[in-house]
Motif scaffolding. Structure first.
Motif: not given
Length: 263
Positions: A92-97, A101-102
């Motif tokens: 999920g961390t790789g999907m948020v900008t 959220n990160r």
């Protein structure tokens, strides 16, 4: 304008319109692809977060099953759930900008990593605590009971009333301590720990009284065996309580942290 110029101009206009239409179509396609990509990322992120929540609930469930059954398979399953939850966090961390959220996911990952360590500690301390009972307190308590029964029988035969009294009293208290220790080791109920501690104090007092009446060669030998075995019983029980308390402390912290993650 001649007919030739009109034809050329009309053709040029048609080419220009075709280029404009093609550009508009290409731009629309690119926008659609970007929107689709964004949707896929959001959709994929939602799936990851749903799986993350599912794994946390699974951890809560298996933790409670472990506490009620003392079956270490449930602790292992809880650890596996946390490890899968960590995988969802990493994905999920790789999907948020958005930075917010990160950071939230990073904090969740740190909390889950700590939960994993707590589960490992709970397992280690619970195993070690039970071993203090089965490997130390229990066999030494059984050795004491065996010697006390011998002393009791001998005292009745020889008419040593004082030795008979203390042997009977010590045996009664030792049996009571043994029952309470067993219940505490199996169920971790602090009330049973208190009962065991009180019975062990009574055993110690009875042994102090027995010291002065165990004067024969066999009596001295038996009393030495009793005091040494009792020291081991007490040591095993003290470690049982300490390790169980450490596990319970970790369980309380783990429950609170899992609840916070689900809030």
């Amino acid at each position: 304008m001649t007919t030739k110029h009109k034809i050329v101009s009309g053709f040029a206009l048609m080419v220009l319109l075709s280029v404009v239409i093609a550009f508009i179509g290409y731009s629309s396609l690119q926008n659609s692809l970007r929107l689709m990509g964004s949707y896929q990322r959001v959709s994929g992120f939602d799936v990851r977060m749903s799986d993350l929540e599912k794994e946390i609930y699974s951890t809560v469930y298996t933790l409670e099953r472990f506490m009620s059954s003392r079956d270490f398979a449930f602790n292992d399953r809880a650890q596996a759930s946390v490890e899968r939850a960590l995988e969802q966090v990493r994905a999920g961390t790789g999907m948020v900008t958005a930075e917010e959220n990160r950071l939230a996911l990073e904090q969740a990952g740190s909390a889950l990593q700590h939960d994993l360590e707590l589960l490992k500690n709970i397992r280690t301390n619970t195993v070690a605590a039970y071993a203090q009972y089965t490997d130390i307190s229990l066999p030494n308590a059984e050795a004491m009971v065996k010697v006390l029964r011998t002393v009791y029988t001998t005292s009745r035969r020889t008419g040593n009333v004082e030795a008979l009294f203390y042997a009977s009293q010590t045996l009664e208290n030792m049996l009571a301590a043994g029952v309470s220790m067993a219940r505490y080791a199996e169920g971790r109920d602090t009330e049973h720990a208190k009962l065991a501690a009180a019975s062990l104090k009574n055993v110690a007092r009875s042994l102090d009284g027995m010291r002065s009446v165990m004067t024969s060669e066999a009596g001295v030998r038996d009393f030495k065996m009793l005091t040494e075995a009792f020291a081991n019983v007490q040591s095993g029980f003290d470690h049982l309580v300490a390790l169980t308390n450490a596990a319970d402390k970790d369980i309380t912290e783990l429950r609170a942290q899992l609840t916070e993650l689900l809030a």
